[in-house]
Scaffold this active site. Structure first.
Site, PDB file in Angstrom:
ATOM      1  N   CYS A 129       0.660  -0.497   0.269  1.00 22.76           N
ATOM      2  CA  CYS A 129      -0.054  -0.106  -0.341  1.00 22.76           C
ATOM      3  C   CYS A 129       0.443   1.128   0.256  1.00 22.76           C
ATOM      4  CB  CYS A 129      -0.923   0.112   1.082  1.00 22.76           C
ATOM      5  SG  CYS A 129      -2.489   1.607   1.836  1.00 22.76           S
ATOM      6  N   ASP A 134       0.294   3.197   1.602  1.00 24.38           N
ATOM      7  CA  ASP A 134       0.449   4.586   3.012  1.00 24.38           C
ATOM      8  C   ASP A 134       1.804   4.839   3.578  1.00 24.38           C
ATOM      9  OD1 ASP A 134      -1.800   3.806   5.445  1.00 24.38           O
ATOM     10  OD2 ASP A 134       0.672   3.935   6.071  1.00 24.38           O
ATOM     11  N   ARG A 156       3.123   4.455   6.232  1.00 22.06           N
ATOM     12  CA  ARG A 156       3.865   3.706   8.051  1.00 22.06           C
ATOM     13  C   ARG A 156       3.894   2.667   7.491  1.00 22.06           C
ATOM     14  NH1 ARG A 156      -2.292   5.207  10.648  1.00 22.06           N
ATOM     15  NH2 ARG A 156      -2.248   4.291   8.433  1.00 22.06           N
ATOM     16  N   HIS A 164      -2.102  -3.959   4.805  1.00 21.05           N
ATOM     17  CA  HIS A 164      -2.048  -3.959   6.732  1.00 21.05           C
ATOM     18  C   HIS A 164      -3.509  -3.386   6.973  1.00 21.05           C
ATOM     19  CE1 HIS A 164      -2.942   0.622   5.745  1.00 21.05           C
ATOM     20  NE2 HIS A 164      -2.467   0.590   4.512  1.00 21.05           N
ATOM     21  N   CYS A 176      -6.376   0.081   6.961  1.00 21.49           N
ATOM     22  CA  CYS A 176      -5.698   0.757   5.599  1.00 21.49           C
ATOM     23  C   CYS A 176      -7.247   1.306   5.371  1.00 21.49           C
ATOM     24  CB  CYS A 176      -5.429  -0.248   5.098  1.00 21.49           C
ATOM     25  SG  CYS A 176      -5.147   0.084   3.034  1.00 21.49           S
TER      26      CYS A 176
HETATM   27 CO    CO Z   1      -3.360   1.167   3.041  1.00 23.31          CO
END
Ligand code: CO
Length: 223
Positions: A42, A44, A46, A98, A101
């Site tokens: 992803c 993302d 993090r 994750h 999400c």
């Molecule tokens: Co995500």
């Protein structure tokens, strides 16, 4: 100092340090790349793979997008897979989802017509396929279970792809696995998915998607 200034200052310091501590290292990896892993994760902020799995530079060939989707109609995904498998001969493909999400949560809501909504329709297919299971879960657990099912489905999309099938057929080593990451403890969990060959994949596919006895020709089957 702005974020950009900090970024450039850090980079200068890092470059100097690595060349002092390990002279010749950057020149060595500049010559060639032989990554061990194709990472599909992803976007993302993090969940970048570098910190998670601690491999040195040159080890991970990365593709990231919102909700770690391997879309079989997306030229970007296909180009990454083809280059990684056919040219770089990457032996491991990791799909990493994750918990928590934002893309998965958005896919549980109504779809709109913005690009991100259209992209997340691919997660909505997954949601619809597993609606019987998802609908009986408390709302708080639904998104995380969908995140797991989404990883599985993207692994399946990869295993069904001609690029992988052809690689397996010619005896190339390609292992496809699915993992999910929890930001709360920083741990990756494998989702019981690991496909190392066409036989591995077909055995699993037959078990999870049984064919009706009055078989429809394969090309016409609607899943
Ligand atoms: Co995500």
């Amino acid at each position: 100092m702005s974020s950009i200034e900090k970024m450039l200052a850090y980079n200068r310091q890092w470059s100097e340090q690595i060349r002092q501590e390990n002279p010749g290292y950057l020149e060595t990896i500049a010559a060639d790349q032989q990554p061990e892993i194709l990472w599909i994760g992803c976007s993302d902020s993090r969940v970048g793979p570098d910190q998670l799995i601690g491999l040195p530079m040159g080890s991970i060939f990365v593709h990231r997008n919102v909700a770690n989707i391997f879309a079989t109609n997306d030229l970007n995904c296909l180009a990454v897979l083809e280059y990684a498998v056919d040219e770089l001969k990457v032996p491991n493909i990791v799909v990493c989802g994750h918990y928590g999400c934002g893309g998965i949560k958005a896919a549980l809501e109504h779809s709109g017509v913005q690009p991100v909504d259209l992209w997340l329709d691919q997660v909505r297919f997954v949601r619809n396929r597993y609606s019987a299971e998802l609908d009986q879960l408390p709302i708080a657990e639904r998104a995380n279970r969908l995140a797991e099912r989404n990883v599985e489905s993207q692994v399946y999309n990869i295993c069904r792809n001609t690029i992988i099938r052809e690689a397996w057929k010619r005896g190339q080593e390609v292992n496809v696995i699915g993992v999910i990451y929890d930001i709360h403890d920083g741990l990756l969990k494998q989702l019981g998915l690991e496909f190392r060959s066409q036989q591995d994949w077909e055995r699993h596919d037959r078990r999870t998607h049984p064919r009706p006895s009055h078989t429809t020709p394969h090309m016409l089957r609607v899943e």
